[in-house]
Structure formats: structure tokens, C-alpha cells
Design an enzyme around this catalytic site. Sequence first.
Site, PDB file in Angstrom:
ATOM      1  N   LYS A  53       0.994  -1.144  -0.062  1.00 52.72           N
ATOM      2  CA  LYS A  53       0.015  -0.136   0.093  1.00 52.72           C
ATOM      3  C   LYS A  53       0.717   1.227  -0.246  1.00 52.72           C
ATOM      4  O   LYS A  53       0.670   2.303  -0.896  1.00 52.72           O
ATOM      5  CB  LYS A  53      -1.110  -0.030   1.458  1.00 52.72           C
ATOM      6  CG  LYS A  53      -1.651   1.320   1.788  1.00 52.72           C
ATOM      7  CD  LYS A  53      -2.538   1.455   2.766  1.00 52.72           C
ATOM      8  CE  LYS A  53      -2.018   1.399   3.937  1.00 52.72           C
ATOM      9  NZ  LYS A  53      -1.039   3.390   4.463  1.00 52.72           N
ATOM     10  N   ASN A  54       1.608   1.265   1.022  1.00 53.68           N
ATOM     11  CA  ASN A  54       2.704   2.525   1.287  1.00 53.68           C
ATOM     12  C   ASN A  54       3.614   2.746  -0.439  1.00 53.68           C
ATOM     13  O   ASN A  54       4.093   3.630   0.172  1.00 53.68           O
ATOM     14  CB  ASN A  54       3.256   2.526   2.808  1.00 53.68           C
ATOM     15  CG  ASN A  54       1.997   2.654   3.407  1.00 53.68           C
ATOM     16  OD1 ASN A  54       0.849   3.058   3.411  1.00 53.68           O
ATOM     17  ND2 ASN A  54       2.196   2.736   4.963  1.00 53.68           N
ATOM     18  N   CYS A  87      -7.990   8.889   8.649  1.00 59.47           N
ATOM     19  CA  CYS A  87      -8.549   7.551   9.813  1.00 59.47           C
ATOM     20  C   CYS A  87      -7.801   8.786  10.397  1.00 59.47           C
ATOM     21  O   CYS A  87      -7.134  10.114  10.916  1.00 59.47           O
ATOM     22  CB  CYS A  87      -8.260   6.544   9.917  1.00 59.47           C
ATOM     23  SG  CYS A  87      -5.760   6.367  10.517  1.00 59.47           S
ATOM     24  N   ARG A  98      -2.741  14.079  10.706  1.00 61.27           N
ATOM     25  CA  ARG A  98      -1.622  14.657  11.592  1.00 61.27           C
ATOM     26  C   ARG A  98      -0.875  15.913  10.740  1.00 61.27           C
ATOM     27  O   ARG A  98      -1.440  16.380   9.704  1.00 61.27           O
ATOM     28  CB  ARG A  98      -0.460  14.343  11.328  1.00 61.27           C
ATOM     29  CG  ARG A  98      -0.347  12.707  10.782  1.00 61.27           C
ATOM     30  CD  ARG A  98       0.457  11.818  10.846  1.00 61.27           C
ATOM     31  NE  ARG A  98       0.579  11.051   9.980  1.00 61.27           N
ATOM     32  CZ  ARG A  98      -0.205   9.384   9.301  1.00 61.27           C
ATOM     33  NH1 ARG A  98      -1.273   9.622   9.856  1.00 61.27           N
ATOM     34  NH2 ARG A  98       0.682   9.134   8.280  1.00 61.27           N
ATOM     35  N   ASP A 148       3.573   0.293  12.557  1.00 60.52           N
ATOM     36  CA  ASP A 148       2.630  -0.169  12.049  1.00 60.52           C
ATOM     37  C   ASP A 148       1.977  -1.671  12.059  1.00 60.52           C
ATOM     38  O   ASP A 148       1.621  -2.284  11.852  1.00 60.52           O
ATOM     39  CB  ASP A 148       2.538  -0.422  10.263  1.00 60.52           C
ATOM     40  CG  ASP A 148       2.268   1.079   9.751  1.00 60.52           C
ATOM     41  OD1 ASP A 148       2.162   2.327   9.796  1.00 60.52           O
ATOM     42  OD2 ASP A 148       2.659   1.361   8.645  1.00 60.52           O
ATOM     43  N   ARG A 152      -8.763  -0.769   3.977  1.00 61.55           N
ATOM     44  CA  ARG A 152      -7.882   0.750   3.604  1.00 61.55           C
ATOM     45  C   ARG A 152      -7.090  -0.029   3.558  1.00 61.55           C
ATOM     46  O   ARG A 152      -6.215   0.410   1.977  1.00 61.55           O
ATOM     47  CB  ARG A 152      -8.240   1.372   5.015  1.00 61.55           C
ATOM     48  CG  ARG A 152      -8.823   2.377   5.248  1.00 61.55           C
ATOM     49  CD  ARG A 152      -8.982   3.666   5.578  1.00 61.55           C
ATOM     50  NE  ARG A 152      -7.808   4.140   5.263  1.00 61.55           N
ATOM     51  CZ  ARG A 152      -6.955   4.642   6.167  1.00 61.55           C
ATOM     52  NH1 ARG A 152      -6.947   5.195   8.046  1.00 61.55           N
ATOM     53  NH2 ARG A 152      -5.383   5.227   6.034  1.00 61.55           N
TER      54      ARG A 152
END
Length: 418
Positions: free
Chosen positions: A22-23, A117, A122, A306, A399
Site C-alpha cells: 500500500k505504502n 483516519c 496529523r 505499523d 483500507r
Amino acid sequence: MEKFIIQGNNKLKGEIKVNGAKNFALKILPAAFLSDQPLTVTNVPEIEDIKRLLEIIEDCGAKVERLSKGKYKITPPKRPKTDLSKDLVPQLRASILLVGPLLARYKKVDLPHPGGCIIGKRPIDQFIKAFESLGAKVRCTKTKYIFEAPQGLTGGEIIFSKISVTGTESAILAASLAKGTTTITNAACEPEVLALAEYLNTQGAKIKGAGTPTIEITGVKKLKAGKCKVIPDRIEAGSFILMAAATDSKVKVSNCNPDHLTVPLKIIQDMGVKLEVGKNYVEVLSAKNLKPDNIATHEYPGFPTDLQAPMAVLLTQAQGTSEVHETIFENRFMYVDMLNRMGADIKIDNPREITINGPVELKGKELESPDIRAGIALVIAALMAKGESEINNIYQIDRGYENIAQRLQKIGAKIKRV
Ligand code: EPU
């Protein structure tokens, strides 16, 4: 609203393949705007965050084609819309990754306040300072940020006062097309940063030092675009390894790169989990008589934030007291109350530290997923627990983890989406 119903306390067995990261996918897809040629990306995880990003990319005027499962072609328009969608951007913090490419080529970007989320909301100060170092002017209004560089971006000295993964990636994307040379000091060293730089270099960029804290980028006038394969998701791999260990199951986690998990694998093995580590797989053999440990999350190559929540679930099975120190984010212990309701003995010492006493027997409960990683941690806990659990708010899990119920069913998990 969809939810997962899980019958716990049974062993998993077999092989589970890890998807694309994903990242990394969230960074490579915006890179399409750096070139006027189409970009084809394979091994894209079909998860909610990627769907949101593709919607935003389409809203900017690009043509997005799904050629087959996990294979997407992005054709940038002649002149994209650079006023990003106020409906879509607040759903995904990673939308900020569009700013670098669009600013570098089109000189102005309007970015509604990015969201996501709970931990998604942030600050973006590191990004703003990085773009300013490249000559951009940044204004903030009530509803959006406006980034402008009427003369184009120019190379500069970017010094991150705080290590930021997406901040570093945004700086790389923007500086690739800036006039002159950029140095980045205190850069993030995550494998996704290196993979992004490697892809851009194959398309004509001149990036040196990615994967280390100092990166040097010589801007080029034009970039090509071609094919890119998304690297394996080290967090999904780590989550599955912790899941197998927590349920004391024999599971082979394949299609992954164990070199990206050196520190977590060492910690897991030191706890007493027996692993076989291959070139592109990790097989969990057994997890008995686990020892407690003290863990602090850290930027790569340290223990990833994570994996903090899934690791805490495993530590509930260790014989003795463990401590977990979250150094990257606040708000990442939102799963603790729920684990305690299931029978765990976890104390929140302060917003950054918890103490876990084990071993305990977990019992199935009705749960609510607060964010992606806490969500998968609750799935792991439910798979370990005696009885039935119900997990609500599973959009948060969708997600980051593609088709998770079906994939876990294949290794024997009693999980269904209702
Ligand atoms: N920070 C600032 N100012 C900024 C940027 C970050 O203060 O301008 C702070 C953050 O609040 C945080 C710390 O710096 O306390 C590190 O944040 P970073 O910017 O490195 O995080 P990120 O780039 O937004 C990425 C991953 C996260 C992962 C972190 C840390 C993506 C899209 N997201 O976030 O992934 O936790 O790095 O490794 O790459 C997830 O996948 O569940 C996830 C949250």
C-alpha cells in the site's frame, strides 16, 4: 454496515501470499503526473486507500484503466486539474503526495486539508518546509493549502527536523523536476523510499543516496514513464507472520521480502517463535513458551509502528511482562481497551507506553476497528480468542488489506464478512 464475524481458537494452516505494498503504491501512482507518458503499474493492492487515490487522480483529469487484477494504466491529461477535490482529499492523507508532481510541472496546487483516519489527521509542516526550500510559496486558508511556484521549482537544501516518510517521498517527487540540485538531510530510509527513487531513476531522474539519510537529486527537464511493479507489502507480511505466531499455527507467508523485516523477525525469534526464513518467504513453524520483550517503534530499519498493534497481541501470550513504547505516533493504543475487554492485561502507562502482562486467555467480544493496523490486530486477537467475535467498522481494515476474509479463510480461519 459490514462486519466480520470470527470464530476463534483454531489453528491456521497453509500458505498466504503477500500483496503489493500500500505504502509504495500510494507514491508511485501520483508519480504518473511527472511525465506526459502513460504509466503502467502492476501488483497494485486493490484496497480502499488505493481506490480513493485513483478517484482523486481521475478527478484531476487522468485516464485510469484497470487492465487486469492489480494492473493499472494511468494516462496523464495534457493539463490536469490542480485544484484537488474537496470531497475526496479529506478521506485520504496520502493525497498530499500529488502536490509534489503537480507543483513541479504545473506550478500551482490547491490542496484541501488532507484527512484520513484518526492518526491520518496529523501535521504537514515538514512537507510545507520542504516545498518552501524548493522555492514554493505556501498559503493556508480556512479550507485549503495553496502551493505556488510561478517560476517553477528550484533545487535547494531540505533539512527535515523530523523524519517523515511521505515528506521525504514528496520532496523526491518534486525535486526530480526542479531546476538544479537538491539535498535532503535526515531523510526517511524506508524501502518504499528507495523503490520510488529507483523507479524514477529508470525514467531519467538523477537521485542518489535514497535508502540513506542523505539524498541528492539533480533535477531534470523531463521524465519518461513506463512500467513499475509494486514491491511486496512488508507490513502485510509482518501482520500475517504475527497472526500465525499468535495462533501458534504453521503458516507460510510467501511473496514477501524478509530483508525488509530484519528487526521484527529478530524480535519475534528472540521471543521463541520458530521461523524458517527463505529468500521470498517466512514460514512460521511454532510459537510455544513465548518470552516477553520490550519494544520501541522506530523509523526503518527499526521496529515499524505499523506492526505495533499486532505485536502487542502476540505479547499477550508471552510469559511475563512486556513493554511497548510507541515513538512515532500518538493515538496508536486505541485497541488496548478492546483487548482488555477480551481478557488481556494491558495498562496504558502514558499516551506513548503500555505494559502487557501475559499469558492470558482471550475471549470473543464485539469489537470496533479504530484504524487499519489496530483493525488487523483485533482480527488476530479474535482468531486467538475462545468463542465468537464481531468486528465493526471494517472499512478501516479494507483500507489496507485486500479481500482479507477470503484470503484468511483459505488458511483455515473461520471468518466471514456479513
Ligand atoms: N509529522 C509531523 N509533521 C509532518 C509530517 C509528519 O509532525 O509534516 C509527524 C507525524 O505526526 C508522526 C511522525 O512525524 O508523528 C512520522 O510521520 P511520517 O510523516 O513519517 O508518516 P507518514 O509518512 O504520514 C507513513 C505511512 C504510515 C506509517 C508512517 C511511519 C504512508 C502512506 N503512510 O506515514 O503508514 O505509519 O509512515 O512509518 O506511507 C499505515 O500504513 O497504516 C500507516 C499509518
